[in-house]
Design a protein around this motif. Sequence first.
Motif, PDB file in Angstrom:
ATOM      1  N   ARG A  55      57.204  11.611 -42.963  1.00 31.25           N
ATOM      2  CA  ARG A  55      57.155  13.063 -42.730  1.00 31.25           C
ATOM      3  C   ARG A  55      56.402  13.388 -41.452  1.00 31.25           C
ATOM      4  N   LYS A  56      55.280  12.689 -41.253  1.00 35.82           N
ATOM      5  CA  LYS A  56      54.465  12.924 -40.063  1.00 35.82           C
ATOM      6  C   LYS A  56      55.251  12.570 -38.809  1.00 35.82           C
ATOM      7  N   LYS A  57      55.969  11.451 -38.834  1.00 36.07           N
ATOM      8  CA  LYS A  57      56.771  11.047 -37.675  1.00 36.07           C
ATOM      9  C   LYS A  57      57.862  12.071 -37.394  1.00 36.07           C
ATOM     10  N   LEU A  58      58.531  12.543 -38.445  1.00 33.00           N
ATOM     11  CA  LEU A  58      59.587  13.550 -38.263  1.00 33.00           C
ATOM     12  C   LEU A  58      59.023  14.827 -37.654  1.00 33.00           C
ATOM     13  N   THR A  59      57.868  15.245 -38.136  1.00 29.83           N
ATOM     14  CA  THR A  59      57.227  16.452 -37.614  1.00 29.83           C
ATOM     15  C   THR A  59      56.868  16.266 -36.144  1.00 29.83           C
ATOM     16  N   GLN A  60      56.347  15.088 -35.800  1.00 25.57           N
ATOM     17  CA  GLN A  60      55.999  14.820 -34.402  1.00 25.57           C
ATOM     18  C   GLN A  60      57.244  14.798 -33.523  1.00 25.57           C
ATOM     19  N   GLU A  61      58.324  14.189 -34.017  1.00 22.16           N
ATOM     20  CA  GLU A  61      59.570  14.135 -33.249  1.00 22.16           C
ATOM     21  C   GLU A  61      60.132  15.529 -33.044  1.00 22.16           C
ATOM     22  N   ASP A  62      60.081  16.368 -34.087  1.00 27.08           N
ATOM     23  CA  ASP A  62      60.555  17.746 -33.961  1.00 27.08           C
ATOM     24  C   ASP A  62      59.745  18.498 -32.915  1.00 27.08           C
ATOM     25  N   THR A  63      58.440  18.321 -32.940  1.00 30.57           N
ATOM     26  CA  THR A  63      57.555  18.990 -31.985  1.00 30.57           C
ATOM     27  C   THR A  63      57.851  18.512 -30.572  1.00 30.57           C
ATOM     28  N   GLU A  64      58.046  17.191 -30.404  1.00 33.06           N
ATOM     29  CA  GLU A  64      58.334  16.645 -29.080  1.00 33.06           C
ATOM     30  C   GLU A  64      59.671  17.154 -28.557  1.00 33.06           C
TER      31      GLU A  64
END
Length: 107
Positions: free
Chosen positions: A87-96
């Motif tokens: 979830r954290k990786k997905l959130t970071q990818e979305d933000t990037e």
Amino acid sequence: SEQIERDYVEPKTELQKSIADIWADVLHLEKVGICNNFFEIGGHSLLATQIVSRIKQTYGVDCPVRAVFEKPTVEDLAARVELEISRKKLTQEDTESDDEELEEMEF
């Protein structure tokens, strides 16, 4: 302890090994298997808070103390932590990707 030896199952993944090592350290045990129940091998609510704190320090994810009660084995808790990491990786990818889109826009 006899219970740990009887129920001992070797960690299968690096995440399981890491969490088993955290449990062993917090519980002052030589080793913990992935099927051992945290509360049956000496764990209690105060130690559960140490477990989630160490998981946050190690993996940078918030895992509620409730998760240790709901997932009282290394195997189950590791699956929960893996989900939080994803979830954290997905959130970071979305933000990037949002940041990249903003950079591409002309105002």
